[in-house]
Scaffold this active site. Structure first.
Site, PDB file in Angstrom:
ATOM      1  CE1 TYR A   1      -4.264  -1.981   5.500  1.00 22.40           C
ATOM      2  CE2 TYR A   1      -3.410   0.240   5.149  1.00 22.40           C
ATOM      3  CZ  TYR A   1      -3.897  -0.951   4.641  1.00 22.40           C
ATOM      4  OH  TYR A   1      -4.015  -1.125   3.278  1.00 22.40           O
TER       5      TYR A   1
ATOM      6  CB  THR B   1      -7.329   6.534  -2.120  1.00 23.75           C
ATOM      7  OG1 THR B   1      -6.493   7.154  -1.147  1.00 23.75           O
ATOM      8  CG2 THR B   1      -8.729   6.389  -1.536  1.00 23.75           C
TER       9      THR B   1
ATOM     10  CE  LYS C   1      -2.135  -3.802   3.090  1.00 20.95           C
ATOM     11  NZ  LYS C   1      -2.346  -4.922   2.145  1.00 20.95           N
TER      12      LYS C   1
ATOM     13  CB  SER D   1      -0.889   0.016   1.260  1.00 19.16           C
ATOM     14  OG  SER D   1      -1.563   1.246   1.402  1.00 19.16           O
TER      15      SER D   1
ATOM     16  CG  ASN E   1     -11.352   2.464   0.706  1.00 23.96           C
ATOM     17  OD1 ASN E   1     -12.364   2.147   0.088  1.00 23.96           O
ATOM     18  ND2 ASN E   1     -10.216   2.752   0.106  1.00 23.96           N
TER      19      ASN E   1
ATOM     20  CD  GLN F   1      -4.775   4.229   6.816  1.00 21.75           C
ATOM     21  OE1 GLN F   1      -4.032   5.152   6.501  1.00 21.75           O
ATOM     22  NE2 GLN F   1      -5.322   3.429   5.915  1.00 21.75           N
TER      23      GLN F   1
END
Length: 261
Positions: free
Chosen positions: A164, A196, A168, A151, A202, A161
């Protein structure tokens, strides 16, 4: 142009979003076998059935193997490879895509959210990559292409995030190290870093109209990404057009990362 003619592609998290987009694009480019991992609840079961119908509409001769399971469980990766190879004989491409992103304020993030996000995104990627790499090493002809869906969050931060983004970044690192470890077996490993992309992961976050419009304005191409925007680069990295590409990271973000204005 059939960039993947005769190839067998394994995709984790294939029922929706980027994984689904990759499955459809691979079939359009000639993949003759698809091993589709999905989570296994009733919702994803319905999604995988509709995906099968879309695949057959593109090419009715495609061999499809769908394997349910929690990617955070190492036995799921064993099952995906064993059942897939039983029906299609080999694996030429892995797209390690399964992942979650439950947005959460850092200071109140429960330990369970951190553990689940890490176990799905990072542990699951490690398990399936290692298992498929062993298959690619042992099959004849030896080799293959492994693509980790990382990502843009591997490169930048996000206030909701914090649990998260490290996963990534770790997937990016995993692909770099796998390129070194697996090169002697003619196995390439590369990472795709989407920006995105409008998917289920999301949709709640992007339901905030102001935030959605802000993301669009920050992106050079002035739109959010779609799954097929990622699927095209995945097909390239899977194909022989990228036969000398390994250890690379491909940012697929519409120009979000470079836009400081």
């Amino acid at each position: 142009m059939s960039l993947l003619q005769g190839k067998v592609v394994c995709i984790t998290g294939a029922s929706r979003g980027i994984g689904r987009g990759c499955a459809l694009e691979c079939v359009k480019h000639g993949a003759t076998g698809l091993i589709l991992h999905f989570y296994g609840d009733s919702e994803t079961q319905n999604e995988i059935e509709s995906l099968k119908q879309e695949i057959v509409a593109i090419n009715a001769n495609t061999t499809i193997v769908a394997v349910p399971g929690d990617i955070a469980d190492p036995e799921t990766s064993n099952k995906v490879v064993e059942e897939g190879v039983k029906f299609v004989g080999r694996i030429d491409v892995l797209i390690s895509n399964a992942g979650i992103c439950p947005f959460w304020d850092f200071l109140s993030t429960p330990l369970s959210i951190w553990e689940r996000t890490r176990s799905v995104n990072l542990d699951g990627s490690f398990y399936i990559t290692q298992r498929v790499a062993n298959q690619m090493r042992n099959q004849t002809p030896q080799g293959g292409s492994i693509i980790g869906i990382s990502s843009i969050s591997a490169l930048v931060g996000g206030g909701q995030q914090v649990h998260y983004t490290p996963t990534k970044a770790a997937i990016l690192s995993l692909m770099q190290s796998c390129a070194v470890a697996l090169g002697p077996y003619n196995i390439r490993a590369n990472a795709i870093l989407p920006g995105t992309i409008a998917t289920d992961i999301n949709k709640d976050d992007l339901s905030d109209v102001a935030k959605r419009e802000g993301m669009i304005k920050r992106t050079c191409l002035r739109r959010l990404g779609a799954p097929d925007d990622v699927a095209g680069p995945a097909v390239f990295l899977a194909s022989d057009l990228a036969k000398y590409v390994t250890g690379a990271s491909l940012l697929v973000d519409g120009g979000l990362f470079v836009n400081l204005q």
